[in-house]
Design an enzyme around this catalytic site. Sequence first.
Site, mmCIF file in Angstrom:
data_model
loop_
_atom_site.group_PDB
_atom_site.id
_atom_site.type_symbol
_atom_site.label_atom_id
_atom_site.label_comp_id
_atom_site.label_asym_id
_atom_site.label_seq_id
_atom_site.Cartn_x
_atom_site.Cartn_y
_atom_site.Cartn_z
ATOM 1 N N ARG A 7 -7.532 28.069 -31.052
ATOM 2 C CA ARG A 7 -6.865 29.021 -32.149
ATOM 3 C C ARG A 7 -7.657 30.324 -32.376
ATOM 4 O O ARG A 7 -7.254 31.470 -32.920
ATOM 5 C CB ARG A 7 -6.560 28.336 -33.259
ATOM 6 C CG ARG A 7 -5.202 27.407 -33.257
ATOM 7 C CD ARG A 7 -4.791 26.915 -34.644
ATOM 8 N NE ARG A 7 -6.151 25.967 -34.837
ATOM 9 C CZ ARG A 7 -6.032 24.799 -35.377
ATOM 10 N NH1 ARG A 7 -5.018 24.474 -36.383
ATOM 11 N NH2 ARG A 7 -6.987 23.903 -35.588
ATOM 12 N N ASP A 30 -6.539 16.623 -25.289
ATOM 13 C CA ASP A 30 -6.944 16.206 -26.511
ATOM 14 C C ASP A 30 -7.253 14.658 -26.198
ATOM 15 O O ASP A 30 -6.667 14.054 -25.379
ATOM 16 C CB ASP A 30 -5.737 16.284 -27.494
ATOM 17 C CG ASP A 30 -6.194 16.069 -28.871
ATOM 18 O OD1 ASP A 30 -6.930 16.894 -29.524
ATOM 19 O OD2 ASP A 30 -6.380 14.908 -29.280
ATOM 20 N N TYR A 44 -8.566 6.626 -35.164
ATOM 21 C CA TYR A 44 -7.313 7.534 -35.235
ATOM 22 C C TYR A 44 -6.212 6.692 -35.214
ATOM 23 O O TYR A 44 -5.347 6.772 -36.098
ATOM 24 C CB TYR A 44 -7.208 8.475 -34.432
ATOM 25 C CG TYR A 44 -8.068 9.945 -34.425
ATOM 26 C CD1 TYR A 44 -7.574 10.652 -35.377
ATOM 27 C CD2 TYR A 44 -9.219 9.957 -34.009
ATOM 28 C CE1 TYR A 44 -8.355 11.883 -35.827
ATOM 29 C CE2 TYR A 44 -10.156 10.894 -34.285
ATOM 30 C CZ TYR A 44 -9.668 11.819 -35.408
ATOM 31 O OH TYR A 44 -10.657 13.016 -35.625
ATOM 32 N N ARG A 103 -14.538 23.084 -27.911
ATOM 33 C CA ARG A 103 -13.298 23.431 -28.384
ATOM 34 C C ARG A 103 -13.408 25.155 -28.057
ATOM 35 O O ARG A 103 -12.612 26.015 -28.939
ATOM 36 C CB ARG A 103 -13.057 23.607 -29.660
ATOM 37 C CG ARG A 103 -12.731 22.194 -30.188
ATOM 38 C CD ARG A 103 -11.224 21.920 -29.986
ATOM 39 N NE ARG A 103 -10.665 20.618 -30.542
ATOM 40 C CZ ARG A 103 -10.022 20.430 -32.078
ATOM 41 N NH1 ARG A 103 -10.158 21.690 -32.608
ATOM 42 N NH2 ARG A 103 -9.890 19.329 -32.036
ATOM 43 N N ARG A 159 0.229 29.067 -27.291
ATOM 44 C CA ARG A 159 0.665 27.792 -28.435
ATOM 45 C C ARG A 159 2.167 27.863 -28.859
ATOM 46 O O ARG A 159 3.069 26.997 -28.728
ATOM 47 C CB ARG A 159 -0.342 27.588 -29.349
ATOM 48 C CG ARG A 159 -0.115 26.645 -30.457
ATOM 49 C CD ARG A 159 -0.395 25.272 -30.030
ATOM 50 N NE ARG A 159 -0.622 24.500 -31.093
ATOM 51 C CZ ARG A 159 0.478 23.925 -31.826
ATOM 52 N NH1 ARG A 159 1.605 24.349 -31.324
ATOM 53 N NH2 ARG A 159 0.296 23.317 -32.981
HETATM 54 O O1 CP3 Z 1 -11.579 23.579 -25.441
HETATM 55 C C1 CP3 Z 1 -11.666 22.386 -25.500
HETATM 56 O O2 CP3 Z 1 -12.822 21.776 -26.143
HETATM 57 C C2 CP3 Z 1 -10.696 21.321 -24.994
HETATM 58 C C3 CP3 Z 1 -9.739 20.866 -25.457
HETATM 59 C C4 CP3 Z 1 -10.107 19.845 -26.719
HETATM 60 C C5 CP3 Z 1 -9.028 19.578 -27.711
HETATM 61 N N1 CP3 Z 1 -9.445 18.720 -28.545
HETATM 62 C C6 CP3 Z 1 -8.126 20.483 -28.000
HETATM 63 C C7 CP3 Z 1 -7.245 20.773 -29.445
HETATM 64 C C8 CP3 Z 1 -10.879 18.694 -26.899
HETATM 65 C C9 CP3 Z 1 -12.026 18.481 -26.125
HETATM 66 C C10 CP3 Z 1 -10.647 18.131 -28.175
HETATM 67 C C11 CP3 Z 1 -11.271 16.838 -28.615
HETATM 68 C C12 CP3 Z 1 -10.766 16.354 -29.708
HETATM 69 N N2 CP3 Z 1 -9.719 15.933 -30.413
HETATM 70 C C13 CP3 Z 1 -11.827 15.411 -30.710
HETATM 71 C C14 CP3 Z 1 -13.400 15.050 -30.355
HETATM 72 C C15 CP3 Z 1 -14.158 16.416 -30.839
HETATM 73 C C16 CP3 Z 1 -14.195 16.543 -32.388
HETATM 74 O O3 CP3 Z 1 -13.572 17.610 -32.552
HETATM 75 O O4 CP3 Z 1 -14.605 15.708 -32.935
HETATM 76 C C17 CP3 Z 1 -10.907 14.896 -31.831
HETATM 77 C C18 CP3 Z 1 -11.501 14.175 -32.700
HETATM 78 C C19 CP3 Z 1 -9.657 15.244 -31.590
HETATM 79 C C20 CP3 Z 1 -8.463 14.873 -32.423
HETATM 80 C C21 CP3 Z 1 -7.847 16.081 -32.578
HETATM 81 N N3 CP3 Z 1 -7.065 17.087 -31.972
HETATM 82 C C22 CP3 Z 1 -7.693 16.585 -34.335
HETATM 83 C C23 CP3 Z 1 -8.235 15.860 -35.409
HETATM 84 C C24 CP3 Z 1 -7.003 17.690 -34.290
HETATM 85 C C25 CP3 Z 1 -6.333 18.802 -35.259
HETATM 86 C C26 CP3 Z 1 -7.455 19.563 -36.069
HETATM 87 C C27 CP3 Z 1 -7.525 21.057 -35.423
HETATM 88 O O5 CP3 Z 1 -8.682 21.449 -34.997
HETATM 89 O O6 CP3 Z 1 -6.358 21.394 -35.153
HETATM 90 C C28 CP3 Z 1 -6.601 18.127 -32.985
HETATM 91 C C29 CP3 Z 1 -5.763 19.208 -32.380
HETATM 92 C C30 CP3 Z 1 -6.232 19.958 -31.344
HETATM 93 N N4 CP3 Z 1 -7.084 19.638 -30.043
HETATM 94 C C31 CP3 Z 1 -6.187 21.691 -31.425
HETATM 95 C C32 CP3 Z 1 -6.937 21.956 -29.900
HETATM 96 C C33 CP3 Z 1 -6.921 23.327 -29.338
HETATM 97 C C34 CP3 Z 1 -5.520 22.437 -32.186
HETATM 98 C C35 CP3 Z 1 -4.140 22.339 -31.892
HETATM 99 C C36 CP3 Z 1 -3.295 23.574 -32.115
HETATM 100 O O7 CP3 Z 1 -3.363 24.573 -31.537
HETATM 101 O O8 CP3 Z 1 -2.683 23.584 -33.369
#
Ligand code: CP3
Length: 344
Positions: free
Chosen positions: A27, A73, A148, A23, A36
């Site tokens: 944010r 994602d 999910y 990640r 974003r």
């Molecule tokens: O920088 C990176 O790592 C690359 C991008 C990336 C994102 N999500 C961007 C993202 C990667 C590799 C992921 C993986 C991901 N997504 C996982 C596996 C890793 C982990 O955290 O266990 C999972 C379970 C998800 C599913 C997911 N996506 C959730 C549960 C959420 C909401 C929670 C949150 O942190 O906001 C997301 C949204 C998400 N994916 C965001 C980002 C940057 C936030 C979105 C925003 O900008 O509001």
Amino acid sequence: MAKKLVSVLRGTPSWPPPLWLMRQAGRYLPEYRALRARAGDFITLCTTPDLAVEATLQPVRRFGMDGAILFSDILILPWALGYGLRFAEGEGPVLPRLQPEDIARLDLDRLEPALAPVQEAIARLRVGLDGDAALIGFAGAPFTVACYMIEGGGSKDHARTRAMAYRQPRDFEHLLAVLTEATITSLSLQIAAGAEAVMLFDSWAGVLSPSLFRRFVANPAARIKAALGERFPEIPVIGFPRLAGGLLGVYAEISGVDAVGMDTATDPALTAALVAAPVALQGNLDPVALLAGGAAMTAEVARILGALRGRAHVFNLGHGILPETPPAHVAELIALVRGAGEAA
Ligand code: CP3
């Protein structure tokens, strides 16, 4: 010559270890928050090549990590299969709760056209990424994506998912088989477009019993690694079965992945004994230690580096960066890891 991150993932140790952060785009970065806001919707950000490229490059430009992870994602895969997905403000992902009859409607033929913007982003990134940073593609592992879909979003205990695995094992097997094929297609497209390594995120692997873990976590990973290995033998695969604990050795053995990701709760020295070299290890600084910074972070970093010295190790966090993390702490962390190399 292979980039440092890729050569370590293939099993050659390097000191100091290469580093990237789960990640790393997100944010905690003001430039991400601005991007974003410009995109409006998170799915638009993931599926508009210009925007996804920019989000991928932001942390690498600012901090100079050794890896750039594609901005996307894990839930873009069900979305590309025609399954509903939206990101609700402050709530995280929301999907329909899967019923067994939905499985037949998952459309593998939609995948390639729906993922075209992702291919385009990767192709542009290979041109736009300079220096020694390697481009990392990724997917959610079939079990975690199924979680999910079955829960309809996040869950504390994944009870619906586990109940389906026990009560409707045929449906569950079928769902995982479809998602495994889809994952192979998605990762193959990413590699064909230019990804130099790929990572399989199995965030909820740790909720399964050991026997279900073998069937629904380790076996699908083995199928994915075997399929990719046939077509792309040079591309390392990182498996991250989060919270698998003592099963990491079993996972590495069954799956045949090139590298294993360690979560925050995993002991690096014990894992080095469980997972035989040349399999590389990745991790595992507590994201909260990064958030805290200072002496506590310094001590944790030293402990991880010391435990894995001599082993093929990619420095990373044990889970994703928290949105409240001060960007200055990330710069400090990178200086600490690189400084360890200069001190030795
Ligand atoms: O920088 C990176 O790592 C690359 C991008 C990336 C994102 N999500 C961007 C993202 C990667 C590799 C992921 C993986 C991901 N997504 C996982 C596996 C890793 C982990 O955290 O266990 C999972 C379970 C998800 C599913 C997911 N996506 C959730 C549960 C959420 C909401 C929670 C949150 O942190 O906001 C997301 C949204 C998400 N994916 C965001 C980002 C940057 C936030 C979105 C925003 O900008 O509001």
